[in-house]
Scaffold this active site. Sequence first.
Site, PDB file in Angstrom:
ATOM      1  N   ARG A  74      24.576 102.043  35.728  1.00  0.00           N
ATOM      2  CA  ARG A  74      25.634 102.095  34.723  1.00  0.00           C
ATOM      3  C   ARG A  74      25.587 103.388  33.911  1.00  0.00           C
ATOM      4  O   ARG A  74      26.609 104.000  33.618  1.00  0.00           O
ATOM      5  CB  ARG A  74      25.496 100.878  33.799  1.00  0.00           C
ATOM      6  N   ILE A 101      31.515  97.129  31.039  1.00  0.00           N
ATOM      7  CA  ILE A 101      30.671  97.186  29.842  1.00  0.00           C
ATOM      8  C   ILE A 101      30.124  98.606  29.740  1.00  0.00           C
ATOM      9  O   ILE A 101      29.642  99.169  30.732  1.00  0.00           O
ATOM     10  CB  ILE A 101      29.533  96.149  29.947  1.00  0.00           C
ATOM     11  N   ASN A 116      39.013  99.368  21.245  1.00  0.00           N
ATOM     12  CA  ASN A 116      39.237  98.424  22.336  1.00  0.00           C
ATOM     13  C   ASN A 116      40.223  97.355  21.875  1.00  0.00           C
ATOM     14  O   ASN A 116      40.324  97.064  20.684  1.00  0.00           O
ATOM     15  CB  ASN A 116      37.909  97.748  22.713  1.00  0.00           C
ATOM     16  N   HIS A 118      41.257  93.280  22.691  1.00  0.00           N
ATOM     17  CA  HIS A 118      40.678  92.092  23.325  1.00  0.00           C
ATOM     18  C   HIS A 118      41.609  90.906  23.102  1.00  0.00           C
ATOM     19  O   HIS A 118      42.107  90.710  21.987  1.00  0.00           O
ATOM     20  CB  HIS A 118      39.295  91.817  22.724  1.00  0.00           C
ATOM     21  N   SER A 145      42.936  91.120  19.245  1.00  0.00           N
ATOM     22  CA  SER A 145      42.216  91.911  18.242  1.00  0.00           C
ATOM     23  C   SER A 145      42.046  93.342  18.725  1.00  0.00           C
ATOM     24  O   SER A 145      41.781  93.583  19.905  1.00  0.00           O
ATOM     25  CB  SER A 145      40.804  91.352  18.029  1.00  0.00           C
ATOM     26  N   ASP A 154      32.529  93.492  22.576  1.00  0.00           N
ATOM     27  CA  ASP A 154      33.648  92.890  21.831  1.00  0.00           C
ATOM     28  C   ASP A 154      33.252  92.552  20.387  1.00  0.00           C
ATOM     29  O   ASP A 154      33.788  91.621  19.789  1.00  0.00           O
ATOM     30  CB  ASP A 154      34.161  91.613  22.540  1.00  0.00           C
TER      31      ASP A 154
HETATM   32  C1  GAR Z   1      44.722  92.948  27.933  1.00  0.00           C
HETATM   33  O1  GAR Z   1      45.190  91.650  27.662  1.00  0.00           O
HETATM   34  C2  GAR Z   1      43.448  93.239  27.182  1.00  0.00           C
HETATM   35  O2  GAR Z   1      43.383  92.570  25.946  1.00  0.00           O
HETATM   36  C3  GAR Z   1      42.404  92.728  28.118  1.00  0.00           C
HETATM   37  O3  GAR Z   1      42.860  93.093  29.392  1.00  0.00           O
HETATM   38  C4  GAR Z   1      44.284  93.072  29.391  1.00  0.00           C
HETATM   39  C5  GAR Z   1      44.765  94.347  30.021  1.00  0.00           C
HETATM   40  O4  GAR Z   1      46.153  94.284  30.214  1.00  0.00           O
HETATM   41  N1  GAR Z   1      41.138  93.299  27.838  1.00  0.00           N
HETATM   42  C6  GAR Z   1      39.991  92.624  27.924  1.00  0.00           C
HETATM   43  O5  GAR Z   1      39.919  91.474  28.300  1.00  0.00           O
HETATM   44  C7  GAR Z   1      38.762  93.411  27.518  1.00  0.00           C
HETATM   45  N2  GAR Z   1      37.719  92.535  27.128  1.00  0.00           N
HETATM   46  P1  GAR Z   1      46.973  95.592  30.564  1.00  0.00           P
HETATM   47  O6  GAR Z   1      46.236  96.276  31.728  1.00  0.00           O
HETATM   48  O7  GAR Z   1      48.302  95.082  30.999  1.00  0.00           O
HETATM   49  O8  GAR Z   1      47.028  96.446  29.350  1.00  0.00           O
END
Ligand code: GAR
Length: 242
Positions: A74, A101, A116, A118, A145, A154
């Site tokens: 990573r 991550i 970020n 979430h 959020s 997160d």
């Molecule tokens: C979003 O809903 C974002 O909140 C989530 O991935 C999706 C991406 O959608 N992120 C996570 O879960 C990170 N922990 P998108 O590619 O259409 O923007």
Amino acid sequence: MDARVAPAERLPIAILISGRGSNMRAIAERARDGRLPVDVRVVVSDQPDAPGLATAAAMGIPTRTLQARGFRDREAYDAALAELLASFRPELIVLAGFMRILSPPMVARFAGRMMNIHPSLLPKYPGLHTHRRVLAAGDAVHGASVHFVTEELDGGPLIIQARIDVRAEDTEESLSARVQRQEHRIYPQAIEWFARGRLELRPGPGGVQAWLDGRPLAHPVLVDARGVDDCSNSSSASSSVE
Ligand code: GAR
């Protein structure tokens, strides 16, 4: 927001994605329209087939793919990613559905300059499958959020949240769709605050904290889905700032 922003006044940003890229698109469209004072320098994906890459390319935004395959661990991947990002000289790194991550050195390198989004009302439901977990728990409210990124997954200081009601007929898909609509409001808002120098991460007695307009955010700014429609008007969203 007011009229177009001169290029020199736009904050250079880089957006990281792994999939559809609808948040990236929401941000890039507002930047293109002049509603958001940022310059999207590059969109980077760890997935070569991420649909968001084509969306970005169609908008004339440079794209790069950096797959994890081939890196020994990573940290090695993150070091290459950090170099790639740094070559575009962004002042803010925007994680928009980037499903990796990040290692501590990567987080440290961009401390206070990485956000970020979430799909939950953090600190509830960090990690994956948030909509499923909300339904299983029988929660009445759900949401999204935006937070500064720290080493805790997160778990960095919260900036803004949008809340939606959970309905009896909701499924993972319907929740995901409604949460995403809110994401497309609150992420540009947080980025706008940062780009205008109104938002920053500062050290405090209990660790780092998000500050907005010279005051620590004791709680994230809360946007209610049933409330004000135009979140790009910061005065409406900041009414609940303490
Ligand atoms: C979003 O809903 C974002 O909140 C989530 O991935 C999706 C991406 O959608 N992120 C996570 O879960 C990170 N922990 P998108 O590619 O259409 O923007």
